[in-house]
Design a protein around this motif. Structure first.
Motif, mmCIF file in Angstrom:
data_model
loop_
_atom_site.group_PDB
_atom_site.id
_atom_site.type_symbol
_atom_site.label_atom_id
_atom_site.label_comp_id
_atom_site.label_asym_id
_atom_site.label_seq_id
_atom_site.Cartn_x
_atom_site.Cartn_y
_atom_site.Cartn_z
ATOM 1 N N PRO A 136 0.790 -1.236 0.000
ATOM 2 C CA PRO A 136 0.000 0.000 0.000
ATOM 3 C C PRO A 136 0.823 1.288 0.000
ATOM 4 C CG PRO A 136 -0.937 -1.594 1.520
ATOM 5 C CD PRO A 136 0.372 -2.169 1.057
ATOM 6 N N VAL A 137 1.933 1.283 0.714
ATOM 7 C CA VAL A 137 2.749 2.499 0.735
ATOM 8 C C VAL A 137 3.343 2.790 -0.637
ATOM 9 C CG1 VAL A 137 4.880 3.508 1.669
ATOM 10 C CG2 VAL A 137 3.258 2.358 3.188
ATOM 11 N N ALA A 138 3.701 1.739 -1.357
ATOM 12 C CA ALA A 138 4.283 1.897 -2.695
ATOM 13 C C ALA A 138 3.152 1.977 -3.709
ATOM 14 C CB ALA A 138 5.204 0.717 -3.010
ATOM 15 N N GLY A 139 2.736 3.180 -4.056
ATOM 16 C CA GLY A 139 1.618 3.346 -4.969
ATOM 17 C C GLY A 139 1.762 4.605 -5.804
ATOM 18 N N ALA A 152 9.165 1.711 -2.144
ATOM 19 C CA ALA A 152 9.220 1.475 -0.708
ATOM 20 C C ALA A 152 9.791 2.679 0.054
ATOM 21 C CB ALA A 152 10.042 0.222 -0.418
ATOM 22 N N PHE A 153 10.920 3.221 -0.410
ATOM 23 C CA PHE A 153 11.567 4.310 0.319
ATOM 24 C C PHE A 153 11.937 5.478 -0.593
ATOM 25 C CE2 PHE A 153 12.642 0.462 2.792
ATOM 26 C CZ PHE A 153 11.995 0.800 3.976
ATOM 27 N N TRP A 154 11.229 5.639 -1.682
ATOM 28 C CA TRP A 154 11.587 6.716 -2.605
ATOM 29 C C TRP A 154 10.351 7.214 -3.315
ATOM 30 C CZ3 TRP A 154 15.796 9.553 -2.922
ATOM 31 C CH2 TRP A 154 16.024 10.341 -4.055
ATOM 32 N N ARG A 155 10.240 8.504 -3.504
ATOM 33 C CA ARG A 155 9.129 9.109 -4.241
ATOM 34 C C ARG A 155 9.662 9.959 -5.383
ATOM 35 N NH1 ARG A 155 4.067 12.477 -1.791
ATOM 36 N NH2 ARG A 155 3.169 10.379 -1.967
ATOM 37 N N VAL A 156 9.147 9.736 -6.576
ATOM 38 C CA VAL A 156 9.447 10.575 -7.731
ATOM 39 C C VAL A 156 8.202 11.388 -8.042
ATOM 40 C CG1 VAL A 156 10.040 10.635 -10.172
ATOM 41 C CG2 VAL A 156 11.125 8.960 -8.674
ATOM 42 N N SER A 157 8.336 12.700 -8.038
ATOM 43 C CA SER A 157 7.202 13.593 -8.284
ATOM 44 C C SER A 157 7.350 14.193 -9.670
ATOM 45 C CB SER A 157 7.151 14.699 -7.232
ATOM 46 O OG SER A 157 6.978 14.137 -5.939
ATOM 47 N N VAL A 158 6.457 13.813 -10.574
ATOM 48 C CA VAL A 158 6.490 14.283 -11.958
ATOM 49 C C VAL A 158 5.458 15.395 -12.127
ATOM 50 C CG1 VAL A 158 6.231 13.646 -14.381
ATOM 51 C CG2 VAL A 158 7.164 11.989 -12.745
ATOM 52 N N PRO A 159 5.861 16.577 -12.533
ATOM 53 C CA PRO A 159 4.897 17.662 -12.747
ATOM 54 C C PRO A 159 3.866 17.283 -13.806
ATOM 55 C CG PRO A 159 7.147 18.499 -12.707
ATOM 56 C CD PRO A 159 7.250 17.006 -12.749
ATOM 57 N N ARG A 160 2.650 17.698 -13.621
ATOM 58 C CA ARG A 160 1.592 17.366 -14.564
ATOM 59 C C ARG A 160 1.917 17.904 -15.968
ATOM 60 N NH1 ARG A 160 -3.492 16.239 -12.119
ATOM 61 N NH2 ARG A 160 -4.225 15.988 -14.272
ATOM 62 N N ALA A 161 2.596 19.045 -16.026
ATOM 63 C CA ALA A 161 2.901 19.642 -17.329
ATOM 64 C C ALA A 161 3.893 18.819 -18.141
ATOM 65 C CB ALA A 161 3.441 21.058 -17.136
ATOM 66 N N LEU A 162 4.669 17.932 -17.473
ATOM 67 C CA LEU A 162 5.676 17.137 -18.175
ATOM 68 C C LEU A 162 5.167 15.773 -18.613
ATOM 69 C CD1 LEU A 162 9.002 17.744 -16.180
ATOM 70 C CD2 LEU A 162 8.255 18.761 -18.332
ATOM 71 N N ILE A 163 3.978 15.380 -18.178
ATOM 72 C CA ILE A 163 3.475 14.043 -18.481
ATOM 73 C C ILE A 163 3.148 13.926 -19.967
ATOM 74 C CG2 ILE A 163 1.592 12.409 -18.070
ATOM 75 C CD1 ILE A 163 1.425 13.453 -15.223
ATOM 76 N N GLY A 164 3.801 12.914 -20.607
ATOM 77 C CA GLY A 164 3.583 12.694 -22.030
ATOM 78 C C GLY A 164 2.774 11.439 -22.284
ATOM 79 N N GLU A 165 3.443 10.366 -22.772
ATOM 80 C CA GLU A 165 2.760 9.125 -23.114
ATOM 81 C C GLU A 165 3.313 7.954 -22.308
ATOM 82 O OE1 GLU A 165 3.130 8.518 -27.278
ATOM 83 O OE2 GLU A 165 1.668 10.079 -27.805
ATOM 84 N N PHE A 166 2.477 6.938 -22.107
ATOM 85 C CA PHE A 166 2.875 5.699 -21.448
ATOM 86 C C PHE A 166 3.221 4.646 -22.498
ATOM 87 C CE2 PHE A 166 0.085 7.691 -18.262
ATOM 88 C CZ PHE A 166 0.903 7.647 -17.148
#
Length: 262
Positions: A136-139, A152-166
């Motif tokens: 649950p913590v890793a989501g 588990a012990f790291w968060r990457v925060s991606v700005p909404r303006a940079l989100i492209g394609e999956f």
């Protein structure tokens, strides 16, 4: 003749003919077990063959269906539902099973308090903490300004303006950013990596997880004053909590070991 083929990760493709043959042999072995002196030993072999065949067929069918399925893509803006925040955990039952095992172990120590009960309590807390950290913590968290990708012990925060394609990326989902960079997103629990020796398949998980993330992005309208720089950091509460439980568990185990030697 049975055709033997393999997935891209070298695991066996369980076709229907192969599944029927192996499952049939398992049923025959189970039947034979009832007329032999080695009933339990022989029936276990048959049961294992039957379970492996059925589970293998299910895994292969899901992989073949979803491996080339297109991933959902975020829209240019949210749908305007005015959700301030959305969250979802990684798709894996293994962490929840670990938490359940920890709860049972903890209850066993509490309800039957006596010699060695502290050992059960410590082990239960360790299982619960581990399961929560890798589950649950890793989501994934979506806010008006960021898509937070938690491990588990790291968060990457991606700005909404940079989100492209999956995109599909082996066992991960690759998020292409508008600045030319990318972020690889794990979609299932790291427990799978160490328990299946790299032969597990998660195409269905990649497709369904990406769809959930896209729905969250659509449900939370982006802020127009957001940052344009990705940030990586450790979530302090998770690190502190896991560290305290690890220290407490180690102390109890060490103390129990010392007392048992006296």
């Amino acid at each position: 003749m049975l055709e033997i083929d393999f997935h891209d990760n070298d695991s066996l493709i369980w076709t229907w003919p192969l599944t029927v043959v192996v499952a049939g042999l398992g049923v025959v072995v189970i039947g034979v077990a009832f007329v032999t002196p080695w009933t339990i030993n022989v029936s276990v072999v048959g049961i294992v063959a039957l379970v492996v065949a059925l589970c293998g067929r299910l895994s292969s069918a899901l992989e073949l269906r979803y491996a080339d399925a297109p991933l959902a893509q975020p829209a240019a803006s949210g749908t305007g539902r005015r959700r301030a925040r959305r969250w979802t955990m990684r798709s894996s039952g293994a962490p929840l099973v670990t938490v359940g095992l920890g709860v049972l172990t903890l209850l066993a120590g509490v309800l039957s308090w006596g010699p060695g009960a502290a050992l059960f309590v410590a082990a239960g807390l360790a299982f619960i903490t581990f399961g929560l950290v890798v589950g649950p913590v890793a989501g994934f968290v979506v806010t008006p300004r960021h898509l937070h990708i938690d491990t588990a012990f790291w968060r990457v925060s991606v700005p909404r303006a940079l989100i492209g394609e999956f995109e599909h990326s082996t066992l991960d989902v690759r998020l292409r950013l508008r600045d030319g960079d990318f972020v690889d997103i794990r979609v299932d629990s790291p427990i799978m990596e160490y328990t299946s020796k790299g032969y597990w398949m998660n195409a269905r998980c990649r497709v369904r997880t990406t769809a959930r993330i896209v729905r969250m992005l659509d449900a939370v309208p982006p802020a127009h004053d957001g940052t344009s720089e990705s940030v990586g950091r450790r979530p302090r509460p998770v690190v502190i909590g896991a560290t305290l439980v690890a220290v407490a568990t180690t102390t109890v185990l060490a103390g129990y070991g010392v007392l048992s030697m006296l």
